[in-house]
Design an enzyme around this catalytic site. Structure first.
Site, PDB file in Angstrom:
ATOM      1  CG  LEU A   2      -1.812  -1.194   1.440  1.00 51.48           C
ATOM      2  CD1 LEU A   2      -2.586  -1.044   2.742  1.00 51.48           C
ATOM      3  CD2 LEU A   2      -2.756  -1.382   0.266  1.00 51.48           C
TER       4      LEU A   2
ATOM      5  CB  CYS B 273       7.460   1.348   3.758  1.00 52.89           C
ATOM      6  SG  CYS B 273       5.781   1.026   4.328  1.00 52.89           S
TER       7      CYS B 273
END
Length: 432
Positions: free
Chosen positions: A154, A261
């Site tokens: 995502l 991330c």
């Protein structure tokens, strides 16, 4: 309709829970923080993600999603449980699995019927085996379970679209039948599905993020060479991207990657490599270049201000690590503003969404009501996050309000000739 539990309703977990509910499933989000559960029950999202609160409210009203702090309640009747808790960076660069371990123990303790446990969190290679062991140590006799790895891909700011229209669904398991059952959850999305073993699925996530971070760092290194040799990195990227072997994505030079991330995952993969007695020299270079991009940017500003930041007023446009999110984790603005303040600069800043988060992170920053206020009286203005509203500013008004003419574009959002014609001393990253 399937009955799904989701352990951890932060970014990944809340998007996963809400989207599965929107697909017609019954979903229970399990969250150990009572205050967060109370807000979620009112339809208030703890994160900023375009469209998420609207979707959450719709599914709360329809009775397809609910929230609890109680694992026993959340697991009652569940066929699947996604583990979507945080895996923050530990002091040595390795992922901290304490929340995953806690969730696994709670699942083992409270599961009363056969269940498939799905690792959605980004976890080191071998975590599927760890979860299997922890659950197996606690689960009641006769209750069967399987562990499946299902990494998320995502993008913050586009998470709902990414979930509903995925490039691929990756599933790893020791039992292919369990993976096939999870694949059925995603069947309405009509996405290509890869079913493999646990460790390969876990590696796909890390390798995917690492190659994207590598492309960004590569272009930032190319940008430095372009500046030294008189080439335009934006045109270089366009010429490269038309090659079908390369493609155009993640070729934008700038001030480096950030967020929850890329920094964490590249560092964690490097740590895993070193633990396996391998030398992750490319990954180390990617991290070095990313760090240097921020330092080089501060030095560029210093140079444009005649080598001295002391007492200079700097306007900052954008604080979040990317547009359409309020996420400040590893945002380039953190390092850049710290570098400016270390040189004695006075910083006034504006971000369309991340101001509340930023106020908790910065000291001695004047937070402004809009982009024009952030430019008012500034010796230089910096563009750090390429929010759409910054594309439509009245640049003549901006220039008229500034004390000095310097505009430093950390995202190459503007056309150099247009800004120079408008009276700015313009500098981008690797631009002519």
């Amino acid at each position: 309709m399937s009955r799904i539990a989701v352990a951890g309703v932060n970014y990944v977990g809340l998007v996963t829970a809400t989207c599965f509910a929107d697909l017609g499933n019954r979903v229970v989000g399990i969250e150990i923080m009572p205050e967060k559960v109370a807000k979620l029950r009112q339809g208030i999202s703890p994160i900023y993600e375009p469209g998420l609160e609207e979707m959450l409210g719709r599914n709360l009203k329809a009775g397809r999603i609910s929230f609890t702090t109680d694992y026993a309640e959340g697991l009652a009747g569940a066929e699947f449980i996604f583990i979507a808790v945080g895996t923050p960076e530990g002091p040595d660069g390795a992922a901290d699995l304490s929340q995953v371990e806690s969730a696994a123990r709670s699942i083992g303790t409270h599961a009363t019927a056969d269940i498939i446990i799905i690792n959605k969190s980004t976890v080191p290679i071998g975590t599927g085996d760890l979860v299997s062991r922890l659950v197996g140590e606690r689960i009641a006799p006769g209750v069967r379970f399987h562990v499946v790895s299902n990494p998320e891909f995502l993008r913050e700011g586009a998470a709902l679209a990414d979930f509903m229209h995925p490039d691929r669904v990756v599933l790893g398991a020791t039992d292919p039948a369990a993976a096939e059952r999870v694949a059925m959850l995603y069947e309405p999305l009509h996405a290509p599905t890869i079913i493999t073993d646990l460790r390969t699925a876990e590696m796909i996530k890390y390798a995917s993020n690492a190659i994207l971070a590598t492309r960004i760092s590569f272009m930032n290194e190319v940008a430095q060479i372009c500046e030294a040799l008189g080439a335009d990195v934006k045109e270089v990227a366009r010429g490269m991207g038309l090659d079908k072997r390369i493609g155009p994505l993640f070729l934008n030079a700038g001030i480096g990657y950030g967020g929850s991330c890329f920094p964490k995952d590249v560092k964690a993969l490097a740590h895993m490599a070193e633990s396996a007695h391998r030398h992750p020299q490319l990954l180390n270079a990617v991290m070095d270049i990313n760090r240097d991009a921020r330092q080089v940017f501060v030095e560029k500003i210093r140079h444009l201000l005649d080598g001295n930041l002391e007492g200079k007023r700097i306007g900052v446009w954008g604080l979040a690590f990317k547009p359409d999110t309020d996420d400040m984790r590893e945002a380039p603005s953190l390092d850049i503003i710290a570098g400016l303040q270390a040189g004695g600069a006075i910083v006034q800043a504006y971000d369309p969404v991340a101001m509340d988060v930023a106020r908790r992170l910065f000291e001695n920053v004047d937070f402004c009501s809009d982009a024009y206020a952030a430019a008012d009286g500034a010796d230089a203005v910096l563009l750090l996050t390429e929010w759409n509203e910054f594309k439509q500013l009245d640049m003549a008004r901006v220039r008229a309000s500034m004390h000095g003419p310097v505009l430093v574009d950390g995202r190459n959002l503007y056309e150099p000739d247009e800004l120079r014609t408008a009276g700015f001393t313009y500098a981008g990253v690797g631009r002519l």
